[in-house]
Motif scaffolding. Structure first.
Motif, PDB file in Angstrom:
ATOM      1  N   GLU A   1      19.880  77.172  -5.773  1.00 10.80           N
ATOM      2  CA  GLU A   1      19.483  76.705  -7.106  1.00 10.80           C
ATOM      3  C   GLU A   1      18.858  77.831  -7.914  1.00 10.80           C
ATOM      4  O   GLU A   1      19.126  77.985  -9.112  1.00 10.80           O
ATOM      5  CB  GLU A   1      18.492  75.550  -6.965  1.00 10.80           C
ATOM      6  CG  GLU A   1      19.102  74.258  -6.437  1.00 10.80           C
ATOM      7  CD  GLU A   1      18.048  73.191  -6.190  1.00 10.80           C
ATOM      8  OE1 GLU A   1      16.858  73.457  -6.506  1.00 10.80           O
ATOM      9  OE2 GLU A   1      18.395  72.119  -5.668  1.00 10.80           O
ATOM     10  N   MET A   2      17.992  78.614  -7.278  1.00  6.67           N
ATOM     11  CA  MET A   2      17.324  79.705  -7.994  1.00  6.67           C
ATOM     12  C   MET A   2      18.310  80.801  -8.389  1.00  6.67           C
ATOM     13  O   MET A   2      18.203  81.398  -9.467  1.00  6.67           O
ATOM     14  CB  MET A   2      16.194  80.272  -7.134  1.00  6.67           C
ATOM     15  CG  MET A   2      15.029  79.318  -6.982  1.00  6.67           C
ATOM     16  SD  MET A   2      13.634  80.045  -6.117  1.00  6.67           S
ATOM     17  CE  MET A   2      12.465  78.674  -6.200  1.00  6.67           C
ATOM     18  N   ARG A   3      19.269  81.063  -7.519  1.00  8.93           N
ATOM     19  CA  ARG A   3      20.298  82.041  -7.887  1.00  8.93           C
ATOM     20  C   ARG A   3      21.089  81.546  -9.100  1.00  8.93           C
ATOM     21  O   ARG A   3      21.408  82.326 -10.004  1.00  8.93           O
ATOM     22  CB  ARG A   3      21.233  82.277  -6.696  1.00  8.93           C
ATOM     23  CG  ARG A   3      20.638  83.165  -5.607  1.00  8.93           C
ATOM     24  CD  ARG A   3      21.519  83.207  -4.377  1.00  8.93           C
ATOM     25  NE  ARG A   3      21.031  84.165  -3.375  1.00  8.93           N
ATOM     26  CZ  ARG A   3      21.423  84.187  -2.119  1.00  8.93           C
ATOM     27  NH1 ARG A   3      22.335  83.300  -1.688  1.00  8.93           N
ATOM     28  NH2 ARG A   3      20.940  85.080  -1.278  1.00  8.93           N
ATOM     29  N   GLU A   4      21.382  80.243  -9.097  1.00  6.17           N
ATOM     30  CA  GLU A   4      22.130  79.660 -10.221  1.00  6.17           C
ATOM     31  C   GLU A   4      21.298  79.713 -11.502  1.00  6.17           C
ATOM     32  O   GLU A   4      21.832  79.972 -12.584  1.00  6.17           O
ATOM     33  CB  GLU A   4      22.506  78.217  -9.887  1.00  6.17           C
ATOM     34  CG  GLU A   4      23.378  77.560 -10.939  1.00  6.17           C
ATOM     35  CD  GLU A   4      23.774  76.145 -10.550  1.00  6.17           C
ATOM     36  OE1 GLU A   4      24.285  75.420 -11.428  1.00  6.17           O
ATOM     37  OE2 GLU A   4      23.567  75.766  -9.373  1.00  6.17           O
ATOM     38  N   ALA A   5      19.983  79.450 -11.357  1.00  7.98           N
ATOM     39  CA  ALA A   5      19.119  79.483 -12.534  1.00  7.98           C
ATOM     40  C   ALA A   5      19.064  80.875 -13.149  1.00  7.98           C
ATOM     41  O   ALA A   5      19.127  81.043 -14.371  1.00  7.98           O
ATOM     42  CB  ALA A   5      17.715  79.013 -12.158  1.00  7.98           C
ATOM     43  N   LEU A   6      18.959  81.900 -12.295  1.00  8.22           N
ATOM     44  CA  LEU A   6      18.948  83.265 -12.812  1.00  8.22           C
ATOM     45  C   LEU A   6      20.287  83.626 -13.441  1.00  8.22           C
ATOM     46  O   LEU A   6      20.343  84.296 -14.483  1.00  8.22           O
ATOM     47  CB  LEU A   6      18.617  84.245 -11.684  1.00  8.22           C
ATOM     48  CG  LEU A   6      17.133  84.339 -11.297  1.00  8.22           C
ATOM     49  CD1 LEU A   6      16.951  85.252 -10.097  1.00  8.22           C
ATOM     50  CD2 LEU A   6      16.307  84.853 -12.475  1.00  8.22           C
ATOM     51  N   ALA A   7      21.356  83.128 -12.837  1.00 12.70           N
ATOM     52  CA  ALA A   7      22.684  83.403 -13.408  1.00 12.70           C
ATOM     53  C   ALA A   7      22.838  82.712 -14.762  1.00 12.70           C
ATOM     54  O   ALA A   7      23.473  83.245 -15.677  1.00 12.70           O
ATOM     55  CB  ALA A   7      23.774  82.932 -12.445  1.00 12.70           C
ATOM     56  N   SER A   8      22.245  81.507 -14.881  1.00 14.95           N
ATOM     57  CA  SER A   8      22.360  80.787 -16.147  1.00 14.95           C
ATOM     58  C   SER A   8      21.622  81.497 -17.264  1.00 14.95           C
ATOM     59  O   SER A   8      22.006  81.422 -18.431  1.00 14.95           O
ATOM     60  CB  SER A   8      21.821  79.359 -15.990  1.00 14.95           C
ATOM     61  OG  SER A   8      20.419  79.363 -15.817  1.00 14.95           O
ATOM     62  N   ILE A   9      20.529  82.197 -16.910  1.00 15.06           N
ATOM     63  CA  ILE A   9      19.815  82.979 -17.921  1.00 15.06           C
ATOM     64  C   ILE A   9      20.703  84.102 -18.442  1.00 15.06           C
ATOM     65  O   ILE A   9      20.793  84.355 -19.648  1.00 15.06           O
ATOM     66  CB  ILE A   9      18.505  83.535 -17.341  1.00 15.06           C
ATOM     67  CG1 ILE A   9      17.563  82.384 -16.980  1.00 15.06           C
ATOM     68  CG2 ILE A   9      17.838  84.482 -18.335  1.00 15.06           C
ATOM     69  CD1 ILE A   9      16.301  82.835 -16.286  1.00 15.06           C
ATOM     70  N   GLU A  10      21.383  84.730 -17.513  1.00 14.10           N
ATOM     71  CA  GLU A  10      22.247  85.848 -17.901  1.00 14.10           C
ATOM     72  C   GLU A  10      23.430  85.365 -18.742  1.00 14.10           C
ATOM     73  O   GLU A  10      23.837  86.016 -19.705  1.00 14.10           O
ATOM     74  CB  GLU A  10      22.738  86.577 -16.653  1.00 14.10           C
ATOM     75  CG  GLU A  10      21.606  87.188 -15.841  1.00 14.10           C
ATOM     76  CD  GLU A  10      22.081  87.718 -14.493  1.00 14.10           C
ATOM     77  OE1 GLU A  10      23.294  87.593 -14.225  1.00 14.10           O
ATOM     78  OE2 GLU A  10      21.252  88.251 -13.721  1.00 14.10           O
TER      79      GLU A  10
END
Length: 554
Positions: A327-336
């Motif tokens: 989930e956290m990896r996805e959240a960081l990717a969504s920021i990018e």
């Protein structure tokens, strides 16, 4: 429409049953005869406050029952009844009963099912539209003016409603995305730190249980180490019990053939050796499984405690840590990738808003043109109703964006000016009740519609006028009643002569008891009542002749 009204013990009315039909029905009678009592009784059906003063003196309670029949039941009533879980068969009349006690309590029923008075108020606008000296509903209420103007203009709001819904949905998606990205940005550094912790730990599904079991085994091994070591001497070495037992079996094997009992003893000893061997294997396996390694135990405990602490930190179970990492990896990717997606959503919301604006602007233009036509139509009705000095205006005004909605971006309100040079003001600001009723009549004639109610009632719309004006009022009331039901309480013979049905309200006294009654008049009765209205207390032959001329003229 209203087809029947039954009244029991309301003020001066002891018992009354009335039937009504389509067209124009007129109610006449001398001043003070009790016409207002009928309206008060009907008001109970419409959800008005129950006043104990309405109960006839000496009675415990009063009641009013009204029956309405519909070819097509209005949607407002159908929905309200459905919400109240009241079912009506197709073609079944709607029967509303209100009971008032002398102590002020009241109960309401629809088709014999008890209901709250609030339900009566909810459905009242679709049942009866009442215009009188103190009218504060119906056409006077500006909340309904825009809908009346749209109906007059033949406007279909479906496309505007869809465009509004699409715009709101697009704006909602955009707001959700913005909020998510802003929140993610605000937590980006913390998110990165948490992600680094999770990646460093690299917890695996099921690992916590495995570590816990291994830890428990080692802790048991630590406790059992001395016992296991003592037991090891039972089978290790040449002097162990197992070695002695095996030696005894070898010696017995050499002499077992000498006697059958020796052979049986050898067989028993062999079994013991086998069982002891199995015990030796189990003990060695247990020793291996429960082997205590302080360094390994420390490693297991350290990882287990780190895993559990991190799970508590993130409010989840240890087995959920891999999912939280994803989930956290996805959240960081969504920021990018959020900026690109946000741009798409902004573009979609802008395009949806522009589509709505264009349709709403077109709707505004339609309303303005319709308002001009309506103003002219109402103006043509004012002079015959003795309102020739008055002016009517349909004000269509653009609303600020925060007040736009499914019905467009403007408001509409009917305004009037009763005197030359006076400013326009809302209908409700008119001082004269008679003027207000005539304005409403003019407006209804211009709109050529019944305002959505099954029954329309005008209470003394002809107050203070007579002659040609009263005749004009009667002609317009009859025209409005052609396609529906309209009841008029009147003092004007010109209006009364227009009625398809004529009811006379009269008050009678017997000693100290006073009663109000209502009679449906036949042709002769109508002539006599209209003659009375023309001449007063003493009915003359000339009055009867004039009444005949009025009746023949319609």
């Amino acid at each position: 429409m209203l087809t029947a009204l039954t009244i029991r013990n309301i003020v001066l009315i002891e018992a009354l049953e009335l039937s009504f039909g389509q067209g124009l029905g007129v109610l006449t009678g001398e001043t003070g005869a009790g016409k207002s009592i009928l309206l008060d009784a009907l008001g109970l059906i419409l959800g008005n406050r129950a006043d104990s003063g309405l109960v006839r003196a000496g009675e415990d309670q009063a009641s009013v029952t009204a029956t309405f029949d519909f070819i097509f039941m209005p949607d407002l009533i159908r929905k309200a009844l459905a919400d109240a879980e009241i079912e009506l068969e197709t073609g079944e009349p709607l029967i509303i009963r209100r009971r008032v006690k002398a102590d002020g309590g009241s109960k309401a029923f629809i088709n014999d099912q008890p209901v709250g008075v609030a339900l009566l108020r909810d459905i009242a606008p679709a049942l009866v539209e009442l215009h009188g000296q103190h009218d504060d509903r119906g056409l006077v209420n500006p909340r309904g003016h825009r809908a009346l103007l749209d109906r007059y203009a033949g406007i279909d709001l479906a496309s505007v409603e869809r465009a509004w819904a699409n715009w709101r949905a697009a704006e909602s998606r955009l707001a959700t995305a913005r909020e998510a990205i802003e929140q993610a940005r605000a937590e980006e550094d913390l998110l990165g730190a948490h992600l680094a912790e999770l990646e460093t730990l690299d917890a695996q599904p099921g690992e916590e249980e495995q570590l816990a079991l291994a830890r428990a085994d080692m802790q048991k091994g630590e406790k059992l180490a001395v016992d296991l070591e003592d037991l090891r001497h039972l089978w290790d070495g040449s002097d162990s019990a197992l070695a002695i037992l095996r030696g005894a079996a070898r010696r017995l094997d050499r002499i077992a053939s000498e006697h059958e009992l020796l052979a049986e003893a050898l067989a028993a000893l062999d079994r013991a050796v086998i069982e002891a061997g199995e015990a030796e294997e189990k003990l060695e396996a247990a020793a291996d499984a429960l082997q205590f390694d302080p360094a390994e135990l420390d490693r297991i405990e350290t990882r287990l405690f780190e895993m559990r602490a991190l799970a508590r930190k993130h409010g989840c179970q240890p087995d959920d840590l891999p999912a939280r990492l994803a989930e956290m990896r996805e959240a960081l990717a969504s920021i990018e990738g959020g900026e690109a997606e946000l741009t798409k959503l902004e573009q979609a919301a802008s395009e949806a808003g522009e589509r709505y604006r264009k349709l709403a602007e077109k709707l505004h233009e339609q309303r303005v043109k319709a308002a001009i036509r309506l103003d002219k139509a109402v103006a043509a009705e004012l002079a015959p109703l003795k309102l020739d000095a008055a002016r009517f205006q349909t004000a269509v005004t653009l609303l600020p964006e925060e007040r736009w909605g499914m019905q467009g971006m403007d408001a509409a309100e009917f305004l009037i000016a009763t005197n030359p040079g006076a400013d326009f003001a809302p209908l409700a600001k008119i001082a004269s009740g008679g003027e207000l009723s005539r304005f409403i009549l003019a407006l209804k004639v211009a709109l050529a519609e019944q305002g959505g109610a099954a029954t329309v009632i005008f209470d003394e719309i002809d107050r203070g006028v007579g002659g040609a004006v009263a005749s004009a009022i009667g002609e317009r009331l009859a025209r409005l009643a052609d396609s529906g039901q309209l009841l008029a309480v009147t003092h004007s013979p010109q209006v009364a002569a227009r009625g398809r049905t004529h009811y006379m309200i009269a008050k009678s006294s017997e000693g100290t008891v006073t009663r109000t009654g209502v009679a449906l008049l036949d042709a002769a009765g109508r002539q006599e009542e209209i003659a009375r209205m023309l001449s007063g207390a003493e009915i003359t032959a000339e009055a009867r002749a004039q009444a005949d001329r009025l009746l023949e003229g319609v």
